[in-house]
Scaffold this motif. Structure first.
Motif, PDB file in Angstrom:
ATOM      1  N   ASN A  77     -54.510  30.490 -24.445  1.00  0.00           N
ATOM      2  CA  ASN A  77     -55.959  30.413 -24.337  1.00  0.00           C
ATOM      3  C   ASN A  77     -56.432  30.265 -25.769  1.00  0.00           C
ATOM      4  O   ASN A  77     -56.465  31.225 -26.507  1.00  0.00           O
ATOM      5  CB  ASN A  77     -56.510  31.698 -23.703  1.00  0.00           C
ATOM      6  N   PRO A  78     -56.747  29.073 -26.197  1.00  0.00           N
ATOM      7  CA  PRO A  78     -56.865  28.809 -27.631  1.00  0.00           C
ATOM      8  C   PRO A  78     -57.736  29.815 -28.389  1.00  0.00           C
ATOM      9  O   PRO A  78     -58.946  29.790 -28.308  1.00  0.00           O
ATOM     10  CB  PRO A  78     -57.465  27.421 -27.702  1.00  0.00           C
ATOM     11  N   ILE A  79     -57.077  30.695 -29.102  1.00  0.00           N
ATOM     12  CA  ILE A  79     -57.780  31.612 -29.983  1.00  0.00           C
ATOM     13  C   ILE A  79     -58.139  30.867 -31.255  1.00  0.00           C
ATOM     14  O   ILE A  79     -59.227  31.016 -31.793  1.00  0.00           O
ATOM     15  CB  ILE A  79     -56.899  32.833 -30.301  1.00  0.00           C
ATOM     16  N   PHE A  80     -57.211  30.055 -31.718  1.00  0.00           N
ATOM     17  CA  PHE A  80     -57.466  29.305 -32.942  1.00  0.00           C
ATOM     18  C   PHE A  80     -58.342  28.105 -32.620  1.00  0.00           C
ATOM     19  O   PHE A  80     -57.912  27.143 -32.014  1.00  0.00           O
ATOM     20  CB  PHE A  80     -56.152  28.833 -33.575  1.00  0.00           C
ATOM     21  N   ASP A  81     -59.585  28.187 -33.019  1.00  0.00           N
ATOM     22  CA  ASP A  81     -60.478  27.042 -32.946  1.00  0.00           C
ATOM     23  C   ASP A  81     -60.953  26.751 -34.369  1.00  0.00           C
ATOM     24  O   ASP A  81     -60.424  27.294 -35.333  1.00  0.00           O
ATOM     25  CB  ASP A  81     -61.642  27.297 -31.975  1.00  0.00           C
ATOM     26  N   TRP A  82     -61.936  25.915 -34.502  1.00  0.00           N
ATOM     27  CA  TRP A  82     -62.373  25.502 -35.825  1.00  0.00           C
ATOM     28  C   TRP A  82     -63.015  26.639 -36.620  1.00  0.00           C
ATOM     29  O   TRP A  82     -63.142  26.551 -37.833  1.00  0.00           O
ATOM     30  CB  TRP A  82     -63.345  24.329 -35.702  1.00  0.00           C
ATOM     31  N   ASN A  83     -63.409  27.733 -35.965  1.00  0.00           N
ATOM     32  CA  ASN A  83     -64.094  28.831 -36.656  1.00  0.00           C
ATOM     33  C   ASN A  83     -63.165  30.009 -36.950  1.00  0.00           C
ATOM     34  O   ASN A  83     -63.625  31.086 -37.274  1.00  0.00           O
ATOM     35  CB  ASN A  83     -65.288  29.311 -35.817  1.00  0.00           C
ATOM     36  N   VAL A  84     -61.854  29.843 -36.863  1.00  0.00           N
ATOM     37  CA  VAL A  84     -60.921  30.939 -37.099  1.00  0.00           C
ATOM     38  C   VAL A  84     -60.076  30.627 -38.328  1.00  0.00           C
ATOM     39  O   VAL A  84     -59.421  29.599 -38.390  1.00  0.00           O
ATOM     40  CB  VAL A  84     -60.018  31.173 -35.868  1.00  0.00           C
ATOM     41  N   LYS A  85     -60.094  31.549 -39.294  1.00  0.00           N
ATOM     42  CA  LYS A  85     -59.248  31.411 -40.479  1.00  0.00           C
ATOM     43  C   LYS A  85     -57.862  31.992 -40.235  1.00  0.00           C
ATOM     44  O   LYS A  85     -56.858  31.388 -40.557  1.00  0.00           O
ATOM     45  CB  LYS A  85     -59.860  32.167 -41.664  1.00  0.00           C
ATOM     46  N   GLN A  86     -57.835  33.216 -39.689  1.00  0.00           N
ATOM     47  CA  GLN A  86     -56.565  33.896 -39.479  1.00  0.00           C
ATOM     48  C   GLN A  86     -56.719  34.979 -38.427  1.00  0.00           C
ATOM     49  O   GLN A  86     -57.829  35.345 -38.050  1.00  0.00           O
ATOM     50  CB  GLN A  86     -56.058  34.517 -40.776  1.00  0.00           C
ATOM     51  N   LEU A  87     -55.578  35.477 -37.959  1.00  0.00           N
ATOM     52  CA  LEU A  87     -55.526  36.607 -37.035  1.00  0.00           C
ATOM     53  C   LEU A  87     -54.776  37.740 -37.704  1.00  0.00           C
ATOM     54  O   LEU A  87     -53.760  37.515 -38.370  1.00  0.00           O
ATOM     55  CB  LEU A  87     -54.785  36.248 -35.747  1.00  0.00           C
ATOM     56  N   PHE A  88     -55.251  38.939 -37.493  1.00  0.00           N
ATOM     57  CA  PHE A  88     -54.543  40.137 -37.934  1.00  0.00           C
ATOM     58  C   PHE A  88     -54.060  40.843 -36.677  1.00  0.00           C
ATOM     59  O   PHE A  88     -54.835  41.450 -35.956  1.00  0.00           O
ATOM     60  CB  PHE A  88     -55.462  41.045 -38.758  1.00  0.00           C
ATOM     61  N   LEU A  89     -52.759  40.706 -36.380  1.00  0.00           N
ATOM     62  CA  LEU A  89     -52.156  41.317 -35.188  1.00  0.00           C
ATOM     63  C   LEU A  89     -51.636  42.700 -35.522  1.00  0.00           C
ATOM     64  O   LEU A  89     -51.096  42.911 -36.607  1.00  0.00           O
ATOM     65  CB  LEU A  89     -50.971  40.487 -34.706  1.00  0.00           C
ATOM     66  N   TYR A  90     -51.762  43.629 -34.577  1.00  0.00           N
ATOM     67  CA  TYR A  90     -51.156  44.937 -34.778  1.00  0.00           C
ATOM     68  C   TYR A  90     -50.781  45.563 -33.440  1.00  0.00           C
ATOM     69  O   TYR A  90     -51.477  45.435 -32.456  1.00  0.00           O
ATOM     70  CB  TYR A  90     -52.059  45.869 -35.584  1.00  0.00           C
ATOM     71  N   LEU A  91     -49.622  46.206 -33.444  1.00  0.00           N
ATOM     72  CA  LEU A  91     -49.112  46.937 -32.294  1.00  0.00           C
ATOM     73  C   LEU A  91     -49.467  48.399 -32.493  1.00  0.00           C
ATOM     74  O   LEU A  91     -49.110  48.995 -33.511  1.00  0.00           O
ATOM     75  CB  LEU A  91     -47.597  46.775 -32.188  1.00  0.00           C
ATOM     76  N   SER A  92     -50.185  48.960 -31.546  1.00  0.00           N
ATOM     77  CA  SER A  92     -50.617  50.355 -31.686  1.00  0.00           C
ATOM     78  C   SER A  92     -50.136  51.179 -30.501  1.00  0.00           C
ATOM     79  O   SER A  92     -49.874  50.653 -29.423  1.00  0.00           O
ATOM     80  CB  SER A  92     -52.132  50.435 -31.810  1.00  0.00           C
ATOM     81  N   SER A 149     -53.075  44.282 -30.224  1.00  0.00           N
ATOM     82  CA  SER A 149     -54.476  43.901 -30.430  1.00  0.00           C
ATOM     83  C   SER A 149     -54.554  43.009 -31.659  1.00  0.00           C
ATOM     84  O   SER A 149     -53.611  42.927 -32.436  1.00  0.00           O
ATOM     85  CB  SER A 149     -55.348  45.134 -30.639  1.00  0.00           C
ATOM     86  N   TRP A 150     -55.694  42.362 -31.846  1.00  0.00           N
ATOM     87  CA  TRP A 150     -55.869  41.529 -33.027  1.00  0.00           C
ATOM     88  C   TRP A 150     -57.335  41.445 -33.409  1.00  0.00           C
ATOM     89  O   TRP A 150     -58.225  41.591 -32.594  1.00  0.00           O
ATOM     90  CB  TRP A 150     -55.293  40.129 -32.840  1.00  0.00           C
ATOM     91  N   ASN A 151     -57.535  41.247 -34.702  1.00  0.00           N
ATOM     92  CA  ASN A 151     -58.841  40.945 -35.261  1.00  0.00           C
ATOM     93  C   ASN A 151     -58.861  39.463 -35.562  1.00  0.00           C
ATOM     94  O   ASN A 151     -57.944  38.941 -36.188  1.00  0.00           O
ATOM     95  CB  ASN A 151     -59.102  41.708 -36.561  1.00  0.00           C
ATOM     96  N   VAL A 152     -59.902  38.795 -35.126  1.00  0.00           N
ATOM     97  CA  VAL A 152     -60.086  37.383 -35.426  1.00  0.00           C
ATOM     98  C   VAL A 152     -60.940  37.293 -36.687  1.00  0.00           C
ATOM     99  O   VAL A 152     -62.039  37.836 -36.724  1.00  0.00           O
ATOM    100  CB  VAL A 152     -60.786  36.659 -34.251  1.00  0.00           C
ATOM    101  N   VAL A 153     -60.432  36.651 -37.721  1.00  0.00           N
ATOM    102  CA  VAL A 153     -61.168  36.489 -38.969  1.00  0.00           C
ATOM    103  C   VAL A 153     -61.796  35.092 -38.952  1.00  0.00           C
ATOM    104  O   VAL A 153     -61.104  34.098 -39.118  1.00  0.00           O
ATOM    105  CB  VAL A 153     -60.254  36.665 -40.195  1.00  0.00           C
ATOM    106  N   PRO A 154     -63.117  35.004 -38.732  1.00  0.00           N
ATOM    107  CA  PRO A 154     -63.771  33.701 -38.595  1.00  0.00           C
ATOM    108  C   PRO A 154     -64.263  33.146 -39.931  1.00  0.00           C
ATOM    109  O   PRO A 154     -64.330  33.857 -40.933  1.00  0.00           O
ATOM    110  CB  PRO A 154     -64.956  34.011 -37.686  1.00  0.00           C
ATOM    111  N   ASN A 155     -64.629  31.883 -39.926  1.00  0.00           N
ATOM    112  CA  ASN A 155     -65.305  31.285 -41.076  1.00  0.00           C
ATOM    113  C   ASN A 155     -66.737  31.793 -41.168  1.00  0.00           C
ATOM    114  O   ASN A 155     -67.246  32.023 -42.259  1.00  0.00           O
ATOM    115  CB  ASN A 155     -65.302  29.755 -40.972  1.00  0.00           C
ATOM    116  N   ALA A 156     -67.401  31.916 -40.037  1.00  0.00           N
ATOM    117  CA  ALA A 156     -68.775  32.421 -39.981  1.00  0.00           C
ATOM    118  C   ALA A 156     -68.921  33.290 -38.748  1.00  0.00           C
ATOM    119  O   ALA A 156     -68.465  32.932 -37.676  1.00  0.00           O
ATOM    120  CB  ALA A 156     -69.771  31.260 -39.921  1.00  0.00           C
TER     121      ALA A 156
END
Length: 182
Positions: A77-92, A149-156
């Motif tokens: 399910n495309p998480i990476f679109d034009w407004n995503v710089k990177q993902l920070f994944l973490y297992l908790s 879980s993950w944090n999506v780091v966007p451009n804006a």
């Protein structure tokens, strides 16, 4: 009245207003997107040690490690679109003890940049960080839940926190491991 300086100021203010409107438009196009994907987590080994040496003779503490397999296709399910710089994944891990109703510990993390391979097929990964519980809340704990879980780091825009749609619950052992290495 219409000096060069006042005209430059008007042009600058207009340019900032247009750029702010465009940035807000970019944010709105991806703000309400569902970014959850299925995640498959398997735990192959759980090890629990007693760390009296670190805490002193009067208090007992548990130190836990685990080995896990993790698989997910972030592009499903495309998480990476034009407004995503990177993902920070973490297992908790989440668990309850006698002294605390909710404990949360991050065991492993990874940063995925735009353009990298986003298919996760991790086998026999050791936890990067360990459980540390003051007291004996980990030993014989029957309900420790692992989730990715993950944090999506966007451009804006905002930084959404997304939980994967898959988790695993596991019991911890009732006795301590006696080996020296992990």
């Amino acid at each position: 009245m219409n000096t060069v300086l006042s005209r430059a100021n008007s042009l600058f203010a207009f340019s900032l207003s247009v750029m702010a409107a465009l940035t807000f438009g970019c944010f709105v196009t991806t703000a309400f997107k569902d970014r959850r994907v299925p995640v498959d987590i398997h735990v192959s080994k759980v090890m629990l040690k007693n760390v009296d040496d670190f805490t002193g003779p009067r208090e007992r503490s548990d130190l836990g490690f685990l080995t896990f397999d993790l698989s997910s296709d972030i592009l499903w399910n495309p998480i990476f679109d034009w407004n995503v710089k990177q993902l920070f994944l973490y297992l908790s891990a989440e668990y309850a003890t006698k002294s605390n109703a909710l404990n949360q510990v991050v065991l492993w993390d990874k940063i995925i940049l735009r353009g990298e391979n986003t298919k996760l097929k991790l086998r026999d990964m050791k936890s990067k960080y360990f459980f540390f519980d003051d007291g004996n809340g980990l030993r014989a704990n029957k309900n420790i839940t692992l989730s990715l879980s993950w944090n999506v780091v966007p451009n804006a825009g905002i930084l959404p926190l997304v939980a994967g749609s898959g988790q695993v619950s596991l019991p911890f052992p009732e006795s301590y491991e006696t080996t020296k290495s992990y």
